[in-house]
Design a protein around this motif. Structure first.
Motif, PDB file in Angstrom:
ATOM      1  N   ILE A 231       0.842  -1.206   0.000  1.00  0.00           N
ATOM      2  CA  ILE A 231       0.000   0.000   0.000  1.00  0.00           C
ATOM      3  C   ILE A 231       0.872   1.249   0.000  1.00  0.00           C
ATOM      4  O   ILE A 231       0.614   2.206  -0.752  1.00  0.00           O
ATOM      5  CB  ILE A 231      -0.944  -0.012   1.221  1.00  0.00           C
ATOM      6  CG1 ILE A 231      -2.001  -1.106   1.076  1.00  0.00           C
ATOM      7  CG2 ILE A 231      -1.618   1.352   1.393  1.00  0.00           C
ATOM      8  CD1 ILE A 231      -2.829  -1.344   2.329  1.00  0.00           C
ATOM      9  N   GLU A 232       1.909   1.266   0.817  1.00  0.00           N
ATOM     10  CA  GLU A 232       2.789   2.432   0.899  1.00  0.00           C
ATOM     11  C   GLU A 232       3.462   2.716  -0.445  1.00  0.00           C
ATOM     12  O   GLU A 232       3.502   3.873  -0.896  1.00  0.00           O
ATOM     13  CB  GLU A 232       3.858   2.203   1.968  1.00  0.00           C
ATOM     14  CG  GLU A 232       4.804   3.390   2.131  1.00  0.00           C
ATOM     15  CD  GLU A 232       5.918   3.113   3.124  1.00  0.00           C
ATOM     16  OE1 GLU A 232       6.608   4.067   3.519  1.00  0.00           O
ATOM     17  OE2 GLU A 232       6.109   1.931   3.493  1.00  0.00           O
ATOM     18  N   ARG A 234       2.451   1.863  -3.445  1.00  0.00           N
ATOM     19  CA  ARG A 234       1.477   2.319  -4.434  1.00  0.00           C
ATOM     20  C   ARG A 234       1.020   3.742  -4.134  1.00  0.00           C
ATOM     21  O   ARG A 234       0.863   4.563  -5.040  1.00  0.00           O
ATOM     22  CB  ARG A 234       0.274   1.371  -4.461  1.00  0.00           C
ATOM     23  CG  ARG A 234      -0.761   1.717  -5.521  1.00  0.00           C
ATOM     24  CD  ARG A 234      -0.214   1.521  -6.950  1.00  0.00           C
ATOM     25  NE  ARG A 234       0.069   0.129  -7.177  1.00  0.00           N
ATOM     26  CZ  ARG A 234      -0.836  -0.783  -7.545  1.00  0.00           C
ATOM     27  NH1 ARG A 234      -2.086  -0.413  -7.733  1.00  0.00           N
ATOM     28  NH2 ARG A 234      -0.493  -2.033  -7.737  1.00  0.00           N
ATOM     29  N   ARG A 235       0.800   4.047  -2.855  1.00  0.00           N
ATOM     30  CA  ARG A 235       0.338   5.389  -2.494  1.00  0.00           C
ATOM     31  C   ARG A 235       1.397   6.437  -2.847  1.00  0.00           C
ATOM     32  O   ARG A 235       1.088   7.514  -3.366  1.00  0.00           O
ATOM     33  CB  ARG A 235      -0.007   5.444  -1.005  1.00  0.00           C
ATOM     34  CG  ARG A 235      -0.903   6.632  -0.650  1.00  0.00           C
ATOM     35  CD  ARG A 235      -1.091   6.761   0.837  1.00  0.00           C
ATOM     36  NE  ARG A 235      -2.042   5.852   1.423  1.00  0.00           N
ATOM     37  CZ  ARG A 235      -3.367   6.031   1.434  1.00  0.00           C
ATOM     38  NH1 ARG A 235      -3.909   7.057   0.808  1.00  0.00           N
ATOM     39  NH2 ARG A 235      -4.156   5.156   2.040  1.00  0.00           N
ATOM     40  N   ASP A 240      -1.794   4.791 -11.227  1.00  0.00           N
ATOM     41  CA  ASP A 240      -3.006   3.972 -11.341  1.00  0.00           C
ATOM     42  C   ASP A 240      -2.641   2.715 -12.102  1.00  0.00           C
ATOM     43  O   ASP A 240      -2.418   2.752 -13.317  1.00  0.00           O
ATOM     44  CB  ASP A 240      -4.106   4.745 -12.071  1.00  0.00           C
ATOM     45  CG  ASP A 240      -5.422   3.959 -12.146  1.00  0.00           C
ATOM     46  OD1 ASP A 240      -5.421   2.749 -11.817  1.00  0.00           O
ATOM     47  OD2 ASP A 240      -6.437   4.558 -12.535  1.00  0.00           O
ATOM     48  N   LEU A 245      -6.708  -2.302  -6.219  1.00  0.00           N
ATOM     49  CA  LEU A 245      -6.012  -1.497  -5.209  1.00  0.00           C
ATOM     50  C   LEU A 245      -5.967  -0.035  -5.624  1.00  0.00           C
ATOM     51  O   LEU A 245      -6.188   0.862  -4.798  1.00  0.00           O
ATOM     52  CB  LEU A 245      -4.596  -2.039  -4.984  1.00  0.00           C
ATOM     53  CG  LEU A 245      -3.733  -1.256  -3.979  1.00  0.00           C
ATOM     54  CD1 LEU A 245      -4.425  -1.128  -2.628  1.00  0.00           C
ATOM     55  CD2 LEU A 245      -2.364  -1.917  -3.828  1.00  0.00           C
ATOM     56  N   SER A 246      -5.692   0.243  -6.885  1.00  0.00           N
ATOM     57  CA  SER A 246      -5.685   1.626  -7.364  1.00  0.00           C
ATOM     58  C   SER A 246      -7.053   2.270  -7.204  1.00  0.00           C
ATOM     59  O   SER A 246      -7.167   3.441  -6.802  1.00  0.00           O
ATOM     60  CB  SER A 246      -5.260   1.680  -8.838  1.00  0.00           C
ATOM     61  OG  SER A 246      -3.913   1.289  -8.990  1.00  0.00           O
ATOM     62  N   LEU A 249      -7.656   3.078  -3.555  1.00  0.00           N
ATOM     63  CA  LEU A 249      -6.866   4.247  -3.162  1.00  0.00           C
ATOM     64  C   LEU A 249      -7.498   5.549  -3.656  1.00  0.00           C
ATOM     65  O   LEU A 249      -7.459   6.574  -2.969  1.00  0.00           O
ATOM     66  CB  LEU A 249      -5.450   4.122  -3.708  1.00  0.00           C
ATOM     67  CG  LEU A 249      -4.467   3.282  -2.892  1.00  0.00           C
ATOM     68  CD1 LEU A 249      -3.272   2.881  -3.748  1.00  0.00           C
ATOM     69  CD2 LEU A 249      -4.015   4.049  -1.656  1.00  0.00           C
ATOM     70  N   GLY A 260     -11.041   9.439   1.717  1.00  0.00           N
ATOM     71  CA  GLY A 260     -10.816   8.071   1.275  1.00  0.00           C
ATOM     72  C   GLY A 260     -10.506   7.158   2.442  1.00  0.00           C
ATOM     73  O   GLY A 260     -10.789   7.468   3.606  1.00  0.00           O
ATOM     74  N   THR A 262      -8.072   5.092   5.049  1.00  0.00           N
ATOM     75  CA  THR A 262      -6.765   5.107   5.685  1.00  0.00           C
ATOM     76  C   THR A 262      -6.006   3.839   5.276  1.00  0.00           C
ATOM     77  O   THR A 262      -6.571   2.908   4.691  1.00  0.00           O
ATOM     78  CB  THR A 262      -6.915   5.120   7.212  1.00  0.00           C
ATOM     79  OG1 THR A 262      -7.529   3.886   7.630  1.00  0.00           O
ATOM     80  CG2 THR A 262      -7.764   6.299   7.666  1.00  0.00           C
ATOM     81  N   ASP A 263      -4.715   3.810   5.604  1.00  0.00           N
ATOM     82  CA  ASP A 263      -3.933   2.609   5.306  1.00  0.00           C
ATOM     83  C   ASP A 263      -4.511   1.386   6.008  1.00  0.00           C
ATOM     84  O   ASP A 263      -4.527   0.284   5.441  1.00  0.00           O
ATOM     85  CB  ASP A 263      -2.471   2.801   5.742  1.00  0.00           C
ATOM     86  CG  ASP A 263      -1.692   3.669   4.767  1.00  0.00           C
ATOM     87  OD1 ASP A 263      -2.264   4.087   3.740  1.00  0.00           O
ATOM     88  OD2 ASP A 263      -0.504   3.940   5.035  1.00  0.00           O
ATOM     89  N   LEU A 266      -7.575   0.297   4.098  1.00  0.00           N
ATOM     90  CA  LEU A 266      -7.135  -0.341   2.859  1.00  0.00           C
ATOM     91  C   LEU A 266      -6.629  -1.749   3.121  1.00  0.00           C
ATOM     92  O   LEU A 266      -6.926  -2.690   2.367  1.00  0.00           O
ATOM     93  CB  LEU A 266      -6.039   0.486   2.193  1.00  0.00           C
ATOM     94  CG  LEU A 266      -6.493   1.696   1.392  1.00  0.00           C
ATOM     95  CD1 LEU A 266      -5.310   2.598   1.092  1.00  0.00           C
ATOM     96  CD2 LEU A 266      -7.164   1.259   0.088  1.00  0.00           C
TER      97      LEU A 266
END
Length: 464
Positions: A231-232, A234-235, A240, A245-246, A249, A260, A262-263, A266
């Motif tokens: 996640i980190e 990708r964020r 995209d 996952l995209s 996010l 949106g 939070t981690d 997600l």
């Protein structure tokens, strides 16, 4: 369909406090430990016994808790559609919060509503259509890897295929070491599932040095480290990837605060999608291969449809409306072997359902496995007959006589995704192969979170 008068005439036992309960076991459930119908690792036996002995509504006690088992479509509709505000998810499903957190499977109330609003765009029909060619590509690669007359486990193969598809659709990735480790850790935790469910207040005991809980904590810690890192990355990249996952996010709660996830949120949804999207389709396909191997006439009709519709080419999304028999085959397979084999709720206050008045805290179970084998709704219920799912035959059947993906406001958000994946992968594989069952093998259901074949399904591929 049961009429109102039939429902009102269900057997009722009056108890203290003015409550009206269905008949059931006279003693506390643990006292039946050595009875033929009570096996802690296979609650389906208990549900079968209750249905055969007491009918569609029954009850029992386990410790201080009261449990009511409902396999009546109209009463299930009352719980899921008419009175959802009076119920929360029952303990067994809530216990999964120690793995899935506040994901869509485990959350309740406003948390669930918000998470569903944010996650919904990721499962919009137009979005998931983009994954059709990917699913077919992976299935075609698997069929090319099979060898004639080389025995294999159809269940393991479907798990392998589903893992490849969820890796690509969720993470836009092949089965990398990270994805494989997620899979390994989730499977390790699933092996502890019955222990986690049976242990009273397991969520409050995680700090204690109990061996099973310690193994769970270690697996969850490794799992979290991988998912949070993905996640980190990708964020931070802001890229995209065209995957779920995209979408998660990027999605915002436009009906409320426009924020949106939070981690942590997600992480919960990633693991929920991974588990639900992976296990459900893989098990549905595995059971389908078993049933096709046992029913050569249905198999031949499936192959005829594939040949007529596809003419030798790979399937596409546009072919789905013409692959009606393939859809019926899968629907009938999920009738007999529903991946989600039971579900439950817990009453948040005293509540009336049909002729019953149940006290606050009562656990209510309904089992797709039991009701979908009820001869009143499916004559000759153990016979595999995809024709049960023609438009004509579905008409007039109660809504909750068949609900493999749940129902009400908790209807599975990924249902259309699962149907698309199951149909496209089934026809891609069946286009080239017949899977012959190895004789004299032991086939037995293993009811955990999903309904797995306990000993696998051994098959030998043969070219068509």
């Amino acid at each position: 369909m049961a009429t109102a008068s039939q429902i009102e005439n269900r057997p009722v036992i009056e108890v203290r406090g003015g409550y009206r309960l269905p008949p059931g076991l006279k003693r506390n459930l643990p006292l039946y430990l050595f009875s033929r119908f009570f096996r802690p690792g296979n609650p389906i036996r208990l549900f079968e016994y209750l249905a055969a002995t007491f009918g569609r509504v029954s009850s029992y006690r386990i410790g201080p808790s009261r449990v009511v088992v409902i396999n009546d479509p109209e009463l299930i509709r009352e719980v899921l559609i008419s009175q959802p505000q009076n119920f929360i998810k029952e303990r067994t499903q809530r216990r999964m919060k120690i793995l899935l957190g506040e994901g869509l499977i485990t959350s309740d109330g406003e948390i669930h509503k918000r998470q569903r609003r944010i996650a919904a765009p990721a499962f919009h029909r137009q979005r998931i259509q983009n994954y059709a060619s990917l699913m077919v590509e992976r299935a075609a690669a698997m069929r090319d890897s099979w060898q004639p007359s080389v025995e294999m486990d159809a269940s393991a193969e479907m798990m392998r295929l589903a893992l490849q598809i969820v890796a690509r659709t969720l993470f836009n990735s092949d089965v990398t070491s990270d994805v494989q480790q997620i899979n390994d850790e989730v499977n390790a935790i699933m092996r502890l599932y019955n222990f986690l469910v049976a242990l009273p207040r397991a969520e409050d005991l995680l700090h204690l040095p109990i061996p099973g809980l310690m193994r769970f904590k270690r697996a969850r810690k490794r799992l979290d480290a991988i998912v949070y890192r993905m996640i980190e990355v990708r964020r931070k990249s802001g890229v995209d990837g065209g995957d779920l996952l995209s979408m998660l996010l990027a999605s915002r709660d436009d009906e409320a605060d426009h924020t949106g996830m939070t981690d942590e949120q997600l992480r919960d949804e990633v693991l929920t999608i991974f588990l639900a999207g992976y296990e459900t389709v893989a098990n549905a396909l595995a059971w389908t291969w078993l049933l096709l191997g046992q029913n050569p006439q249905a198999e031949a009709r499936l192959h005829a449809e594939i040949d007529t519709v596809l003419g030798g080419r790979l399937p596409t999304l546009e072919d789905l409306p013409q692959l009606r028999y393939a859809e019926m085959v899968l629907a009938e397979s999920m009738r007999l072997y529903p991946p989600a084999w039971a579900m439950g709720r817990q009453a948040t206050s005293d509540v009336e359902i049909g002729p019953y008045k149940l006290p606050e805290g009562t656990y209510i179970f309904f089992s797709q496995y039991i009701i979908q084998r009820d001869p009143a709704f499916f004559p000759d219920p153990l016979r595999f007959d995809p024709e049960r799912f023609t438009v004509e035959n579905k008409t007039g059947r109660p809504r909750f006589a068949y609900f493999p993906f749940g129902g009400g406001n908790r209807q599975c958000i990924g249902e259309s995704f699962a149907w698309m994946e199951a149909i496209l992968t089934l026809v891609t594989l069946a286009q080239r192969w017949r899977l012959r069952l190895v004789p004299n093998q032991r086939i037995e259901v293993q009811p955990k979170i999903t309904l797995r074949p306990k000993y696998g399904i051994r098959v030998v591929p043969g070219l068509r």
